[in-house]
Design an enzyme around this catalytic site. Structure first.
Site, PDB file in Angstrom:
ATOM      1  N   GLY A 143       0.801  -1.223   0.000  1.00  0.00           N
ATOM      2  CA  GLY A 143       0.000   0.000   0.000  1.00  0.00           C
ATOM      3  C   GLY A 143       0.832   1.271   0.000  1.00  0.00           C
ATOM      4  O   GLY A 143       1.851   1.373  -0.681  1.00  0.00           O
ATOM      5  N   ASP A 160       2.660   2.459   2.336  1.00  0.00           N
ATOM      6  CA  ASP A 160       3.969   2.191   2.936  1.00  0.00           C
ATOM      7  C   ASP A 160       4.967   1.744   1.854  1.00  0.00           C
ATOM      8  O   ASP A 160       6.097   2.278   1.758  1.00  0.00           O
ATOM      9  CB  ASP A 160       3.766   1.080   3.987  1.00  0.00           C
ATOM     10  CG  ASP A 160       4.884   0.969   4.993  1.00  0.00           C
ATOM     11  OD1 ASP A 160       5.794   1.814   4.976  1.00  0.00           O
ATOM     12  OD2 ASP A 160       4.841   0.020   5.799  1.00  0.00           O
TER      13      ASP A 160
HETATM   14  N1  AR6 Z   1      -1.078   7.457  -2.157  1.00  0.00           N
HETATM   15  C1  AR6 Z   1      -2.212   7.689  -1.415  1.00  0.00           C
HETATM   16  N2  AR6 Z   1      -2.998   6.693  -0.964  1.00  0.00           N
HETATM   17  C2  AR6 Z   1      -2.644   5.418  -1.255  1.00  0.00           C
HETATM   18  C3  AR6 Z   1      -1.470   5.103  -1.995  1.00  0.00           C
HETATM   19  C4  AR6 Z   1      -0.675   6.187  -2.457  1.00  0.00           C
HETATM   20  N3  AR6 Z   1       0.440   5.995  -3.165  1.00  0.00           N
HETATM   21  N4  AR6 Z   1      -1.384   3.749  -2.097  1.00  0.00           N
HETATM   22  C5  AR6 Z   1      -2.467   3.224  -1.454  1.00  0.00           C
HETATM   23  N5  AR6 Z   1      -3.226   4.231  -0.953  1.00  0.00           N
HETATM   24  P1  AR6 Z   1      -2.908   0.811   3.105  1.00  0.00           P
HETATM   25  P2  AR6 Z   1      -3.587   0.461   5.959  1.00  0.00           P
HETATM   26  C6  AR6 Z   1      -4.473   4.171  -0.148  1.00  0.00           C
HETATM   27  O1  AR6 Z   1      -3.201  -0.634   2.833  1.00  0.00           O
HETATM   28  O2  AR6 Z   1      -4.960   0.013   5.628  1.00  0.00           O
HETATM   29  C7  AR6 Z   1       0.869  -1.804   4.652  1.00  0.00           C
HETATM   30  O3  AR6 Z   1       1.318  -3.035   4.169  1.00  0.00           O
HETATM   31  C8  AR6 Z   1      -5.271   2.895  -0.192  1.00  0.00           C
HETATM   32  O4  AR6 Z   1      -6.114   2.884  -1.337  1.00  0.00           O
HETATM   33  O5  AR6 Z   1      -1.697   1.393   2.496  1.00  0.00           O
HETATM   34  O6  AR6 Z   1      -3.407   1.464   7.063  1.00  0.00           O
HETATM   35  C9  AR6 Z   1       1.530  -1.387   5.964  1.00  0.00           C
HETATM   36  O7  AR6 Z   1       2.863  -1.848   6.031  1.00  0.00           O
HETATM   37  C10 AR6 Z   1      -6.048   2.979   1.111  1.00  0.00           C
HETATM   38  O8  AR6 Z   1      -7.223   3.788   0.924  1.00  0.00           O
HETATM   39  O9  AR6 Z   1      -2.780   1.087   4.715  1.00  0.00           O
HETATM   40  C11 AR6 Z   1       0.668  -2.054   6.965  1.00  0.00           C
HETATM   41  O10 AR6 Z   1       1.025  -3.403   7.163  1.00  0.00           O
HETATM   42  C12 AR6 Z   1      -5.135   3.757   2.054  1.00  0.00           C
HETATM   43  O11 AR6 Z   1      -4.106   4.293   1.223  1.00  0.00           O
HETATM   44  C13 AR6 Z   1      -0.712  -2.003   6.366  1.00  0.00           C
HETATM   45  O12 AR6 Z   1      -0.506  -1.921   4.963  1.00  0.00           O
HETATM   46  C14 AR6 Z   1      -4.511   2.920   3.144  1.00  0.00           C
HETATM   47  O13 AR6 Z   1      -4.203   1.622   2.656  1.00  0.00           O
HETATM   48  C15 AR6 Z   1      -1.461  -0.761   6.779  1.00  0.00           C
HETATM   49  O14 AR6 Z   1      -2.770  -0.839   6.301  1.00  0.00           O
END
Ligand code: AR6
Length: 169
Positions: free
Chosen positions: A32, A34
């Site tokens: 994601g 991260d």
């Molecule tokens: N820019 C903005 N938003 C984004 C981007 C980006 N480049 N990429 C994804 N999103 P997530 P969580 C959105 O899964 O649920 C990781 O593996 C995405 O569509 O990134 O807090 C960490 O290491 C979603 O709406 O974070 C943790 O293990 C939002 O960002 C875990 O995921 C959050 O999705 C954290 O999970």
């Protein structure tokens, strides 16, 4: 007075003082947001995270807390890492999700950041329902006492952008 703005796009491209990373407690990367931040920001961010694990955060960053590192090659100056809670089903307590926003803004104040971009924390891998996550995010930012002048929510897809737009109006 903090102004809240909304953008549909990629948080790694934002020209702000600090971008917030939806990390996990290991601070050592993931998927994601991260994954995107570490990929675009380069190894300096991971090195800084490893230093944190070797010093203050030997057991990892607790859920709801936040910590700043360099932003490496990203246009921002800082990455503020925070760990959202995993959705546990209906009735899940949003306190720690609100804490992520509040603590990230506290850390932003500490490093002197005046503009901060947030993703929708916990709405991806951690499965928080988007309407509730948006409500918690906006309420937490509105309630925060901070010197940050602009909070920019950067929503990756159109649906999330409209959910946040509805929440703000
Ligand atoms: N820019 C903005 N938003 C984004 C981007 C980006 N480049 N990429 C994804 N999103 P997530 P969580 C959105 O899964 O649920 C990781 O593996 C995405 O569509 O990134 O807090 C960490 O290491 C979603 O709406 O974070 C943790 O293990 C939002 O960002 C875990 O995921 C959050 O999705 C954290 O999970």
């Amino acid at each position: 007075m903090t102004t809240i703005t909304l953008v549909q796009g990629d948080i790694t491209e934002q020209r702000v003082d600090a971008i917030v990373n939806a990390a996990n407690s290991s601070l050592l990367g993931g998927g994601g947001v991260d994954g995107a931040i570490h990929r675009r920001g380069g190894p300096a961010i991971l090195n800084a995270c490893r230093d944190l694990r070797a010093s203050h955060y030997g057991a990892g960053l607790p859920t709801g807390e936040a910590v700043a590192t360099t932003a490496g090659d990203l246009p921002a100056e800082w990455v503020i890492h925070t760990v959202g809670p995993v959705w546990q089903g209906p009735g899940s307590d949003p306190t720690l999700l609100a804490s992520c926003y509040r603590e990230s803004l506290r850390v932003a104040d500490e490093v002197g950041a005046r503009s901060v971009a947030f993703p929708a924390i916990s709405t991806g891998v951690y499965r928080w329902p988007v309407e509730e996550a948006a409500r918690v995010a906006v309420e937490a930012v509105r309630a925060a006492e901070t010197g940050v002048e602009e909070v920019r929510f950067v929503l990756f897809d159109e649906r999330m952008f409209w959910v946040f737009t509805a929440e703000l109006s």
